[in-house]
Design a protein around this motif. Sequence first.
Motif, short mmCIF file in Angstrom:
data_model
loop_
_atom_site.label_atom_id
_atom_site.label_comp_id
_atom_site.label_asym_id
_atom_site.label_seq_id
_atom_site.Cartn_x
_atom_site.Cartn_y
_atom_site.Cartn_z
N ASN A 61 35.55 46.22 25.94
CA ASN A 61 35.24 44.91 26.50
C ASN A 61 36.56 44.16 26.62
O ASN A 61 37.17 43.77 25.63
CB ASN A 61 34.27 44.16 25.59
CG ASN A 61 33.87 42.80 26.15
OD1 ASN A 61 34.53 42.25 27.03
ND2 ASN A 61 32.78 42.25 25.64
N MET A 62 37.01 43.94 27.86
CA MET A 62 38.32 43.33 28.11
C MET A 62 38.21 41.82 28.35
O MET A 62 39.14 41.20 28.84
CB MET A 62 38.97 44.01 29.31
CG MET A 62 39.11 45.51 29.17
SD MET A 62 40.28 45.98 27.87
CE MET A 62 41.82 45.86 28.77
N GLY A 63 37.06 41.25 28.00
CA GLY A 63 36.86 39.81 28.15
C GLY A 63 36.21 39.47 29.48
O GLY A 63 36.05 40.32 30.35
N LYS B 110 34.96 42.28 32.17
CA LYS B 110 35.94 43.32 32.52
C LYS B 110 35.80 44.48 31.54
O LYS B 110 35.58 44.27 30.34
CB LYS B 110 37.35 42.74 32.45
CG LYS B 110 37.62 41.64 33.46
CD LYS B 110 38.96 40.96 33.24
CE LYS B 110 38.94 40.06 32.04
NZ LYS B 110 40.20 39.29 31.88
N GLU C 27 44.37 52.52 26.62
CA GLU C 27 45.13 51.47 25.94
C GLU C 27 46.48 51.99 25.45
O GLU C 27 47.49 51.27 25.50
CB GLU C 27 44.32 50.94 24.76
CG GLU C 27 44.95 49.76 24.04
CD GLU C 27 44.47 48.42 24.56
OE1 GLU C 27 45.27 47.75 25.24
OE2 GLU C 27 43.32 48.06 24.28
N TYR D 45 46.95 47.16 30.59
CA TYR D 45 45.73 46.70 29.93
C TYR D 45 45.86 45.24 29.52
O TYR D 45 44.89 44.47 29.60
CB TYR D 45 45.41 47.58 28.71
CG TYR D 45 44.56 48.79 29.04
CD1 TYR D 45 44.87 49.62 30.12
CD2 TYR D 45 43.44 49.10 28.29
CE1 TYR D 45 44.09 50.72 30.43
CE2 TYR D 45 42.65 50.21 28.58
CZ TYR D 45 42.97 51.01 29.66
OH TYR D 45 42.19 52.10 29.97
N ASP D 46 47.05 44.84 29.08
CA ASP D 46 47.27 43.45 28.70
C ASP D 46 47.09 42.53 29.91
O ASP D 46 46.50 41.45 29.79
CB ASP D 46 48.69 43.30 28.14
CG ASP D 46 48.98 41.88 27.66
OD1 ASP D 46 48.25 41.39 26.78
OD2 ASP D 46 49.93 41.27 28.18
N TRP E 259 45.14 43.09 32.51
CA TRP E 259 43.70 43.06 32.80
C TRP E 259 42.98 42.09 31.86
O TRP E 259 42.10 41.34 32.27
CB TRP E 259 43.14 44.46 32.69
CG TRP E 259 41.72 44.71 33.11
CD1 TRP E 259 40.80 45.45 32.43
CD2 TRP E 259 41.04 44.28 34.31
NE1 TRP E 259 39.60 45.50 33.10
CE2 TRP E 259 39.72 44.79 34.27
CE3 TRP E 259 41.43 43.51 35.40
CZ2 TRP E 259 38.78 44.56 35.27
CZ3 TRP E 259 40.49 43.28 36.41
CH2 TRP E 259 39.19 43.80 36.34
N ARG E 260 43.37 42.09 30.58
CA ARG E 260 42.76 41.16 29.63
C ARG E 260 43.05 39.70 30.01
O ARG E 260 42.22 38.82 29.86
CB ARG E 260 43.27 41.42 28.21
CG ARG E 260 42.59 42.58 27.50
CD ARG E 260 42.85 42.54 26.00
NE ARG E 260 42.07 43.56 25.33
CZ ARG E 260 42.52 44.78 25.07
NH1 ARG E 260 43.76 45.12 25.45
NH2 ARG E 260 41.76 45.67 24.46
N LYS E 261 44.26 39.44 30.47
CA LYS E 261 44.68 38.07 30.77
C LYS E 261 44.14 37.55 32.11
O LYS E 261 44.05 36.35 32.31
CB LYS E 261 46.20 37.98 30.78
CG LYS E 261 46.85 38.13 29.42
CD LYS E 261 48.37 38.12 29.56
CE LYS E 261 49.06 38.21 28.21
NZ LYS E 261 50.54 38.31 28.37
#
Length: 316
Positions: A104-106, A255, A262, A269-270, A272-274
């Motif tokens: 779960n990327m937020g 996302k 990772e 990946y960072d 995509w999270r942001k």
Amino acid sequence: MLTACAIATAIAWGAMSVPARAAVPESDQPIKIVMMGYSGDNIIMYIYGKIIEKLGYRIEYTPADYLGQFAGIETGDLDIGSPGWDTTAKAALKAAFDTGKVLNMGDMGIPVQEDWWYPLYVKDVCPGLPDWKALLKPDCVKALSVAETAPKARFLSGPIEWGGHDAERIEAMGLPFDVIHAGSDGALTAEIVASIKRKQPIIAWTWEPFWVPAQYPGEFVKWPDYEDACYDDPKWGMNPDKAFDCGRPKGKMWKTAWAGGETIWPKAYDVWRKMQLDTKTMGELVYKSDVEGVPTEQVAEQWIEQNEAVWKPWVQ
């Protein structure tokens, strides 16, 4: 006083004590990004893909079904998922996250809803709307009937791979409707707009954020409020023998990513999270694609070019 040799040795040890910053991209393996087929989601994925391409990553845009994508992410055949909506993918998202193989990327920052929608003039033939019970009235059913479904009314749904439990709801709530699936989001939208221009009564699937409910006056049908038990426990709700006797859940756009990626592409990946967008931006971008006819890839490129101040913090 330190000798030159001692100073050189101290500098060398000092350099060794500072961790080396990982080079980006960390791997030349391509990142497989899901393309689901809906213009709004594809614009999101192109924005992400083209931004991380600027960091040197290789990208493969890979077609996949909306709900079927999660199995591919689980196995690592797909790396970055097209956002899953709470409205239709709630159960599939939970199952995927529970495996531990899908991250779960937020959320994307955009609240969403999608359900049965009608242009306001439909209330003339279905008095009582938005209450769902208006759809049971014979005159309303007749007005919404088409050759494919007569004597039942038609509910024009999205592509079958979108899910949504429309047939189950119809059965559980005793609605005299048949589901007709549009072949694509473009075909669904074209039929809605054509019906509005002819003032033909129609009940169809639409969603927010999207330009159709923003541009044309209309309402979503009001069902019994969603609770998890409505989908999970047939005893919940008006029909003690059937589940899905309620509205769809509302919520967010989530996302997802393959957990194994990772360690391969931590910086990508960072990013995509942001990454975050908002409702207004999303509506404008989809309008450019669907109404103005700008290809989704070009829409994404234009947004990136014009909004560096927005996306630059995502890559820092």
